[in-house]
Structure formats: structure tokens, C-alpha cells
Design a protein around this motif. Structure first.
Motif, PDB file in Angstrom:
ATOM      1  N   ALA A  86      79.482  14.098  43.529  1.00 45.04           N
ATOM      2  CA  ALA A  86      79.404  13.719  42.118  1.00 45.04           C
ATOM      3  C   ALA A  86      80.804  13.684  41.518  1.00 45.04           C
ATOM      4  O   ALA A  86      81.654  14.503  41.853  1.00 45.04           O
ATOM      5  CB  ALA A  86      78.537  14.713  41.351  1.00 45.04           C
ATOM      6  N   GLY A  87      81.016  12.717  40.653  1.00 49.38           N
ATOM      7  CA  GLY A  87      82.299  12.613  39.969  1.00 49.38           C
ATOM      8  C   GLY A  87      82.067  12.554  38.475  1.00 49.38           C
ATOM      9  O   GLY A  87      80.932  12.431  38.022  1.00 49.38           O
ATOM     10  N   ASP A  88      83.129  12.653  37.700  1.00 46.98           N
ATOM     11  CA  ASP A  88      82.946  12.588  36.247  1.00 46.98           C
ATOM     12  C   ASP A  88      82.850  11.149  35.750  1.00 46.98           C
ATOM     13  O   ASP A  88      82.547  10.900  34.602  1.00 46.98           O
ATOM     14  CB  ASP A  88      84.041  13.369  35.514  1.00 46.98           C
ATOM     15  CG  ASP A  88      85.435  12.836  35.809  1.00 46.98           C
ATOM     16  OD1 ASP A  88      85.548  11.940  36.671  1.00 46.98           O
ATOM     17  OD2 ASP A  88      86.386  13.311  35.180  1.00 46.98           O
ATOM     18  N   GLN A  89      83.127  10.171  36.630  1.00 46.43           N
ATOM     19  CA  GLN A  89      82.927   8.758  36.296  1.00 46.43           C
ATOM     20  C   GLN A  89      82.095   8.129  37.415  1.00 46.43           C
ATOM     21  O   GLN A  89      82.629   7.459  38.292  1.00 46.43           O
ATOM     22  CB  GLN A  89      84.263   8.035  36.193  1.00 46.43           C
ATOM     23  CG  GLN A  89      85.121   8.510  35.039  1.00 46.43           C
ATOM     24  CD  GLN A  89      86.486   7.868  35.075  1.00 46.43           C
ATOM     25  OE1 GLN A  89      87.506   8.538  35.110  1.00 46.43           O
ATOM     26  NE2 GLN A  89      86.525   6.539  35.076  1.00 46.43           N
ATOM     27  N   PRO A  90      80.780   8.371  37.408  1.00 46.74           N
ATOM     28  CA  PRO A  90      79.978   8.015  38.574  1.00 46.74           C
ATOM     29  C   PRO A  90      79.766   6.522  38.802  1.00 46.74           C
ATOM     30  O   PRO A  90      79.490   6.114  39.923  1.00 46.74           O
ATOM     31  CB  PRO A  90      78.650   8.729  38.330  1.00 46.74           C
ATOM     32  CG  PRO A  90      78.580   8.956  36.859  1.00 46.74           C
ATOM     33  CD  PRO A  90      80.001   9.096  36.392  1.00 46.74           C
ATOM     34  N   TYR A  91      79.875   5.687  37.772  1.00 46.59           N
ATOM     35  CA  TYR A  91      79.628   4.267  38.003  1.00 46.59           C
ATOM     36  C   TYR A  91      80.227   3.434  36.879  1.00 46.59           C
ATOM     37  O   TYR A  91      80.603   3.962  35.831  1.00 46.59           O
ATOM     38  CB  TYR A  91      78.120   3.964  38.109  1.00 46.59           C
ATOM     39  CG  TYR A  91      77.351   4.273  36.858  1.00 46.59           C
ATOM     40  CD1 TYR A  91      76.808   5.530  36.656  1.00 46.59           C
ATOM     41  CD2 TYR A  91      77.177   3.309  35.860  1.00 46.59           C
ATOM     42  CE1 TYR A  91      76.116   5.831  35.497  1.00 46.59           C
ATOM     43  CE2 TYR A  91      76.482   3.602  34.702  1.00 46.59           C
ATOM     44  CZ  TYR A  91      75.950   4.866  34.531  1.00 46.59           C
ATOM     45  OH  TYR A  91      75.273   5.163  33.371  1.00 46.59           O
ATOM     46  N   ALA A  92      80.272   2.134  37.121  1.00 50.00           N
ATOM     47  CA  ALA A  92      80.730   1.202  36.090  1.00 50.00           C
ATOM     48  C   ALA A  92      80.084  -0.152  36.331  1.00 50.00           C
ATOM     49  O   ALA A  92      79.758  -0.500  37.463  1.00 50.00           O
ATOM     50  CB  ALA A  92      82.249   1.061  36.130  1.00 50.00           C
ATOM     51  N   SER A  93      79.868  -0.872  35.250  1.00 47.08           N
ATOM     52  CA  SER A  93      79.436  -2.270  35.354  1.00 47.08           C
ATOM     53  C   SER A  93      80.621  -3.127  34.942  1.00 47.08           C
ATOM     54  O   SER A  93      81.109  -3.007  33.809  1.00 47.08           O
ATOM     55  CB  SER A  93      78.244  -2.557  34.426  1.00 47.08           C
ATOM     56  OG  SER A  93      77.098  -1.879  34.878  1.00 47.08           O
ATOM     57  N   VAL A  94      81.093  -3.954  35.863  1.00 43.84           N
ATOM     58  CA  VAL A  94      82.263  -4.783  35.557  1.00 43.84           C
ATOM     59  C   VAL A  94      81.815  -6.189  35.176  1.00 43.84           C
ATOM     60  O   VAL A  94      80.772  -6.666  35.622  1.00 43.84           O
ATOM     61  CB  VAL A  94      83.246  -4.829  36.750  1.00 43.84           C
ATOM     62  CG1 VAL A  94      83.831  -3.464  37.000  1.00 43.84           C
ATOM     63  CG2 VAL A  94      82.554  -5.355  37.999  1.00 43.84           C
ATOM     64  N   PHE A  95      82.614  -6.823  34.325  1.00 42.89           N
ATOM     65  CA  PHE A  95      82.272  -8.143  33.804  1.00 42.89           C
ATOM     66  C   PHE A  95      83.333  -9.161  34.205  1.00 42.89           C
ATOM     67  O   PHE A  95      84.494  -8.796  34.471  1.00 42.89           O
ATOM     68  CB  PHE A  95      82.124  -8.080  32.284  1.00 42.89           C
ATOM     69  CG  PHE A  95      81.062  -7.111  31.843  1.00 42.89           C
ATOM     70  CD1 PHE A  95      79.725  -7.417  32.015  1.00 42.89           C
ATOM     71  CD2 PHE A  95      81.412  -5.886  31.297  1.00 42.89           C
ATOM     72  CE1 PHE A  95      78.738  -6.527  31.636  1.00 42.89           C
ATOM     73  CE2 PHE A  95      80.428  -4.986  30.916  1.00 42.89           C
ATOM     74  CZ  PHE A  95      79.087  -5.312  31.080  1.00 42.89           C
ATOM     75  N   PRO A  96      82.947 -10.428  34.253  1.00 45.45           N
ATOM     76  CA  PRO A  96      83.885 -11.464  34.718  1.00 45.45           C
ATOM     77  C   PRO A  96      85.166 -11.551  33.895  1.00 45.45           C
ATOM     78  O   PRO A  96      86.200 -12.000  34.388  1.00 45.45           O
ATOM     79  CB  PRO A  96      83.074 -12.760  34.581  1.00 45.45           C
ATOM     80  CG  PRO A  96      81.649 -12.326  34.649  1.00 45.45           C
ATOM     81  CD  PRO A  96      81.611 -10.962  34.004  1.00 45.45           C
ATOM     82  N   ASP A  97      85.131 -11.100  32.616  1.00 43.33           N
ATOM     83  CA  ASP A  97      86.338 -11.198  31.791  1.00 43.33           C
ATOM     84  C   ASP A  97      87.319 -10.041  32.051  1.00 43.33           C
ATOM     85  O   ASP A  97      88.341  -9.927  31.388  1.00 43.33           O
ATOM     86  CB  ASP A  97      85.972 -11.266  30.304  1.00 43.33           C
ATOM     87  CG  ASP A  97      85.289  -9.983  29.805  1.00 43.33           C
ATOM     88  OD1 ASP A  97      85.179  -9.009  30.580  1.00 43.33           O
ATOM     89  OD2 ASP A  97      84.863  -9.970  28.634  1.00 43.33           O
ATOM     90  N   GLY A  98      86.994  -9.181  33.033  1.00 40.53           N
ATOM     91  CA  GLY A  98      87.900  -8.094  33.380  1.00 40.53           C
ATOM     92  C   GLY A  98      87.597  -6.794  32.683  1.00 40.53           C
ATOM     93  O   GLY A  98      88.178  -5.759  33.013  1.00 40.53           O
ATOM     94  N   ASP A  99      86.707  -6.838  31.697  1.00 46.23           N
ATOM     95  CA  ASP A  99      86.313  -5.604  31.024  1.00 46.23           C
ATOM     96  C   ASP A  99      85.237  -4.913  31.867  1.00 46.23           C
ATOM     97  O   ASP A  99      84.720  -5.475  32.832  1.00 46.23           O
ATOM     98  CB  ASP A  99      85.777  -5.928  29.624  1.00 46.23           C
ATOM     99  CG  ASP A  99      85.739  -4.693  28.715  1.00 46.23           C
ATOM    100  OD1 ASP A  99      86.160  -3.609  29.163  1.00 46.23           O
ATOM    101  OD2 ASP A  99      85.273  -4.828  27.563  1.00 46.23           O
ATOM    102  N   ALA A 100      84.916  -3.691  31.489  1.00 46.20           N
ATOM    103  CA  ALA A 100      83.881  -2.942  32.198  1.00 46.20           C
ATOM    104  C   ALA A 100      83.271  -1.916  31.265  1.00 46.20           C
ATOM    105  O   ALA A 100      83.908  -1.474  30.301  1.00 46.20           O
ATOM    106  CB  ALA A 100      84.488  -2.228  33.411  1.00 46.20           C
ATOM    107  N   VAL A 101      82.028  -1.570  31.527  1.00 47.64           N
ATOM    108  CA  VAL A 101      81.397  -0.443  30.858  1.00 47.64           C
ATOM    109  C   VAL A 101      81.321   0.674  31.878  1.00 47.64           C
ATOM    110  O   VAL A 101      80.704   0.523  32.938  1.00 47.64           O
ATOM    111  CB  VAL A 101      79.975  -0.785  30.359  1.00 47.64           C
ATOM    112  CG1 VAL A 101      79.333   0.447  29.722  1.00 47.64           C
ATOM    113  CG2 VAL A 101      80.026  -1.929  29.364  1.00 47.64           C
ATOM    114  N   CYS A 102      81.994   1.775  31.581  1.00 51.32           N
ATOM    115  CA  CYS A 102      82.060   2.883  32.534  1.00 51.32           C
ATOM    116  C   CYS A 102      81.075   3.975  32.138  1.00 51.32           C
ATOM    117  O   CYS A 102      80.911   4.261  30.956  1.00 51.32           O
ATOM    118  CB  CYS A 102      83.470   3.472  32.568  1.00 51.32           C
ATOM    119  SG  CYS A 102      84.708   2.250  33.023  1.00 51.32           S
ATOM    120  N   GLY A 103      80.440   4.549  33.145  1.00 59.37           N
ATOM    121  CA  GLY A 103      79.560   5.686  32.905  1.00 59.37           C
ATOM    122  C   GLY A 103      80.332   6.980  33.066  1.00 59.37           C
ATOM    123  O   GLY A 103      81.129   7.120  34.007  1.00 59.37           O
TER     124      GLY A 103
END
Ligand SMILES: Cc1cc2nc3c(=O)[nH]c(=O)nc-3n(C[C@H](O)[C@H](O)[C@H](O)COP(=O)(O)OP(=O)(O)OC[C@H]3O[C@@H](n4cnc5c(N)ncnc54)[C@H](O)[C@@H]3O)c2cc1C
Length: 134
Positions: A86-103
Motif C-alpha cells: 500500500a502507498g499513500d498515492q495508490p492510483y491515478a486516472s490520467v487524461f489525454p491533456d496531460g492532467d490526472a486525478v490522483c487518489g
């Protein structure tokens, strides 16, 4: 097949949990799997670079640790090589524009990340839907 009390088709986590419960009850169980790698949608594989292991499908499987199956069989799991990473940033959803939503595991950081997606819910929802739709 006559040698078995039950045949479980598929080695996803539901199939494996079923096989475990039946085995513990004394049933002789056969699990058949069409893929060369067991685990169904919960498996991880080295998909990009050597040493980088990725979730192939399911990412957020933390609820498994709160399940009855885990509570009942955890000693056997750990004795047979099961581990939790387990990590403190377990996942992210990345988008084509280079941005991401991080969990984030930290609720404050998570709220901050969602707030960064302003206005949070509609934009995040739209972006996730667009991303899922490919
Ligand atoms: C892209 C994606 C992302 C997901 N993300 C999440 C998440 O983040 N969190 C979460 O909780 N859930 C997530 N899910 C859902 C979760 O993966 C499933 O609910 C879960 O894997 C179902 O487990 P299962 O054992 O029922 O089936 P599966 O994991 O689908 O396993 C079925 C197995 O049966 C095998 N099989 C099928 N037919 C046959 C046959 N005829 N003969 C032999 N073998 C067969 C398959 O090869 C497979 O190994 C995600 C699913 C997908 C597809």
C-alpha cells in the motif's frame, strides 16, 4: 471430473473464494481456468518496463481486506505468499491533456485533489466518463 465434488469455472477472486470455502468444508474442488494466468480481473502484470507491475483491470481492491473471506483465510494467505503493498498515492486516472486525478489515502489531500478539479463533481465525473469511454 467424477473425482471432484465441485468444479469451479474461472479463477477470478470469486471463483477462488468459492473454492476455498468448499475446500475448507471438506469438498474436493477443481478450479478450471482458460487463461494461462490465474486471478481474473484482479491480477497484476509487468506490462510496460521490467520491474513495473500494473493492475490489469481492478485497481481499488482494498475492500477485500474487510471481507469475510480475507478474515477467515488470511493466515493461510500470508503463509502462502500473500502480501499487501500500500502507498499513500495508490492510483491515478490520467487524461489525454496531460492532467490526472490522483487518489490519496490522506483525506485532506484527496479533498484538495478533488477541489483542484473545479467545479469538482461534474467535471471529474465528465472526465472520468470520457476517459472510460476511450
Ligand atoms: C477494467 C476493470 C476495472 C475494474 N476496477 C475495479 C476496481 O477498481 N475495484 C473493484 O472492486 N472492482 C473492479 N472491477 C471489477 C472486478 O474486477 C470484478 O468484479 C471481479 O474481477 C469479478 O471477479 P470474478 O471472480 O467474478 O470474475 P473475473 O475476475 O472476471 O474472473 C473470471 C475468470 O474466469 C475465467 N473464465 C471465464 N470463462 C471461462 C471458461 N468458460 N472456462 C474457464 N475459465 C473461464 C476468466 O478467464 C477469468 O480468469 C473492474 C473490472 C474491470 C474489467
Amino acid at each position: 471430473m467424477a473425482d471432484y465434488d465441485a468444479v469451479v469455472v474461472g479463477s477470478g477472486h470469486n471463483g477462488l473464494a468459492s473454492a476455498l470455502v468448499l475446500s475448507r468444508a471438506g469438498w474436493k474442488v477443481l478450479v478450471v481456468e482458460q487463461s494461462d494466468v490465474p486471478g481474473g480481473a484482479s491480477k497484476s502484470r509487468e506490462l510496460t518496463l521490467p520491474g513495473f507491475v500494473h493492475d490489469v483491470h481492478a485497481t481499488n481492491i482494498g475492500f477485500f481486506l474487510g471481507s469475510d473471506t480475507f478474515q477467515e483465510f488470511k493466515d493461510d494467505f500470508f503463509a502462502n505468499g500473500f502480501g499487501i503493498s500500500a502507498g499513500d498515492q495508490p492510483y491515478a486516472s490520467v487524461f489525454p491533456d496531460g492532467d490526472a486525478v490522483c487518489g490519496y489515502m490522506d483525506p485532506q489531500k484527496m479533498v484538495g485533489e478533488l477541489a483542484r478539479q473545479n467545479p469538482p463533481t461534474p467535471r471529474l465525473g465528465r472526465r472520468c466518463c470520457r476517459s472510460s469511454a476511450g
